[in-house]
Design an enzyme around this catalytic site. Structure first.
Site, PDB file in Angstrom:
ATOM      1  N   LYS A 162       0.857  -1.186   0.000  1.00 28.22           N
ATOM      2  CA  LYS A 162       0.000   0.000   0.000  1.00 28.22           C
ATOM      3  C   LYS A 162       0.890   1.232   0.000  1.00 28.22           C
ATOM      4  O   LYS A 162       1.811   1.333   0.822  1.00 28.22           O
ATOM      5  CB  LYS A 162      -0.907   0.003   1.228  1.00 28.22           C
ATOM      6  CG  LYS A 162      -1.838   1.204   1.313  1.00 28.22           C
ATOM      7  CD  LYS A 162      -2.832   1.031   2.450  1.00 28.22           C
ATOM      8  CE  LYS A 162      -3.777   2.216   2.560  1.00 28.22           C
ATOM      9  NZ  LYS A 162      -4.841   1.995   3.568  1.00 28.22           N
ATOM     10  N   ASP A 192      -3.306   4.940  -1.946  1.00 28.70           N
ATOM     11  CA  ASP A 192      -4.236   5.589  -1.029  1.00 28.70           C
ATOM     12  C   ASP A 192      -4.043   7.085  -1.112  1.00 28.70           C
ATOM     13  O   ASP A 192      -3.042   7.622  -0.660  1.00 28.70           O
ATOM     14  CB  ASP A 192      -3.997   5.094   0.401  1.00 28.70           C
ATOM     15  CG  ASP A 192      -5.036   5.646   1.377  1.00 28.70           C
ATOM     16  OD1 ASP A 192      -5.981   6.327   0.938  1.00 28.70           O
ATOM     17  OD2 ASP A 192      -4.900   5.381   2.590  1.00 28.70           O
ATOM     18  N   GLU A 218      -7.450   4.284  -3.387  1.00 29.39           N
ATOM     19  CA  GLU A 218      -8.454   4.649  -2.396  1.00 29.39           C
ATOM     20  C   GLU A 218      -8.762   6.140  -2.482  1.00 29.39           C
ATOM     21  O   GLU A 218      -7.851   6.971  -2.492  1.00 29.39           O
ATOM     22  CB  GLU A 218      -7.957   4.339  -0.984  1.00 29.39           C
ATOM     23  CG  GLU A 218      -7.780   2.876  -0.664  1.00 29.39           C
ATOM     24  CD  GLU A 218      -7.228   2.677   0.741  1.00 29.39           C
ATOM     25  OE1 GLU A 218      -7.599   3.464   1.650  1.00 29.39           O
ATOM     26  OE2 GLU A 218      -6.434   1.741   0.933  1.00 29.39           O
ATOM     27  N   ASP A 241     -12.971   4.602   1.368  1.00 28.72           N
ATOM     28  CA  ASP A 241     -12.473   4.516   2.739  1.00 28.72           C
ATOM     29  C   ASP A 241     -13.164   5.588   3.576  1.00 28.72           C
ATOM     30  O   ASP A 241     -14.119   5.316   4.297  1.00 28.72           O
ATOM     31  CB  ASP A 241     -10.958   4.685   2.746  1.00 28.72           C
ATOM     32  CG  ASP A 241     -10.347   4.567   4.127  1.00 28.72           C
ATOM     33  OD1 ASP A 241     -11.094   4.527   5.119  1.00 28.72           O
ATOM     34  OD2 ASP A 241      -9.108   4.505   4.245  1.00 28.72           O
ATOM     35  N   LYS A 263     -12.463   0.380   8.276  1.00 30.61           N
ATOM     36  CA  LYS A 263     -11.816   0.638   9.563  1.00 30.61           C
ATOM     37  C   LYS A 263     -12.869   0.454  10.658  1.00 30.61           C
ATOM     38  O   LYS A 263     -13.650   1.378  10.931  1.00 30.61           O
ATOM     39  CB  LYS A 263     -11.235   2.050   9.590  1.00 30.61           C
ATOM     40  CG  LYS A 263     -10.055   2.271   8.638  1.00 30.61           C
ATOM     41  CD  LYS A 263      -9.554   3.698   8.732  1.00 30.61           C
ATOM     42  CE  LYS A 263      -8.216   3.880   8.014  1.00 30.61           C
ATOM     43  NZ  LYS A 263      -8.309   3.612   6.571  1.00 30.61           N
TER      44      LYS A 263
END
Length: 366
Positions: A162, A192, A218, A241, A263
């Site tokens: 990532k 991300d 993301e 996200d 999350k």
């Protein structure tokens, strides 16, 4: 099982290197540990478990409020828990689920539902996820050597990494990505952006990348409504996200949406997570459990949950290397804080079960 005692502790762990929270940086992590004891009856089954409750909020290294993540503050959750503990003492453990459902604080709802799951032994027989997706980002408080060493040290068992983007200049981040691929050309990248690009910047950035190496990006756009136009222009799959943190979020399938990065500390109870995962997967959307920069206690529980809820996906839990020490559960660091070393916030015990019986039951369990 009946809740016989509940103890609340506070922790504050310094970080060895700064961790990114979007474009912001933090140098410590603070949160709560809730310990619960429950007994079936006098001399019967006895369990003692701990969970971490740590909203991703607070102040960054520049004394600015963290934005875009937890909607509640640690102080709010601590106050709510302090008021709740006397109501829980002596109650059946299923009451935890009732309060989790009622709570307006996602981290508290998650913590209470996780506490119930651990008291029920639902995590005991599960082998936690041990594979990791390494996190790579430009450190702002360390030399470039630290980043180069991490890339060079990637094991051959690692197939995906990532990479934080929209953090520095597009030129620097393209150089970082191509440097990773020169070292490991067969790696797949999960990018991300944390909503760090305008639509035009996202398109310009993605147009310079080898699309076959990118699993997804993301939250590419500052305005999530631009994600579809981004996908139509570039063809790069995207993941959600921060969008999931919206209290009004409801899953809706869109072209180009390939994954949800979940999350749990920011979303709520395990039941809510499971329902979201079931819905998304029914549309072929991947679901990946990710950390909210929890301590080793929280990461251990997330690894177990990932094995239960998303067994075919490697979770995003590679954040412990920045922590100076472990908390309650060891991840292999030299130092690990115990509950006795933490600041107690609140305690509530029920004397209906003699301590001698509880101790005997615990010895039998061990």
């Amino acid at each position: 099982m009946i809740l016989t005692s509940l103890n609340l502790y506070q922790y504050r762990l310094p970080l060895d290197v700064l961790l990114p929270v979007g474009k912001q940086r933090i140098d410590h992590r603070a949160g709560l540990v809730l310990q619960a004891c429950a007994s079936a009856n006098v001399g019967g089954e006895y369990r003692q478990v701990e969970v971490e409750i740590a909203p991703l909020s607070g102040i960054d290294v520049d004394e600015q409020v963290l934005v875009g993540f937890s909607r509640e503050t640690l102080a709010q959750v601590q106050t709510a828990l302090t008021e709740l503990l006397p109501q829980l003492g002596g109650q059946h453990i299923d009451t935890l689920l009732d309060y989790a459902e009622q709570s307006t604080y996602p981290s508290l709802a998650f913590g209470l539902s996780l506490l119930h799951a651990k008291l029920m032994g639902k995590l005991d027989a599960i082998r936690p996820q041990t594979a990791t997706v390494p996190l790579i980002y430009h450190p702002t408080d360390a030399g470039k050597d630290l980043l180069d060493n991490k890339i060079a040290a990637l094991g051959m068992h690692v197939h995906s990494v990532k990479v934080k983007v929209a953090q520095t200049s597009i030129e620097d981040e393209l150089s970082l990505i191509y440097g990773i691929l020169r070292t490991r050309p067969h790696l797949k990248l999960r990018l991300d952006a944390n909503r760090g690009f305008t639509l035009e910047q996202a398109i310009e950035f993605a147009a310079c990348l080898p699309l076959d190496t990118i699993e997804y990006i993301e939250e590419p756009c500052q305005n999530p409504q631009d994600n579809l136009e981004f996908y139509q222009a570039i063809g790069m799959p995207y993941a959600l996200d921060e969008s999931l943190n919206d209290p009004d979020y409801q899953f809706a399938m869109q072209n180009g949406l390939t994954a949800l990065v979940i999350k749990p500390m920011l979303l709520g109870s395990i039941e809510k997570l499971a329902n979201l995962i079931d819905t998304a997967q029914s549309y072929g959307v991947r679901c990946i459990i990710s950390s909210s920069l929890e301590s080793s206690l929280g990461i251990s529980d997330l690894a177990h949950l990932a094995a239960i809820l998303t067994p075919d996906e490697i979770p995003g839990l590679d954040t412990l290397s920045a922590f100076s020490q472990d908390l309650v559960v060891s991840s292999g660091k030299k130092h690990s804080l115990t509950l006795a070393q933490l600041e107690p916030i609140a305690q509530h015990a029920i004397d209906s079960t003699p301590q001698s019986d509880l101790a005997a039951a615990k010895r039998e369990e061990n």
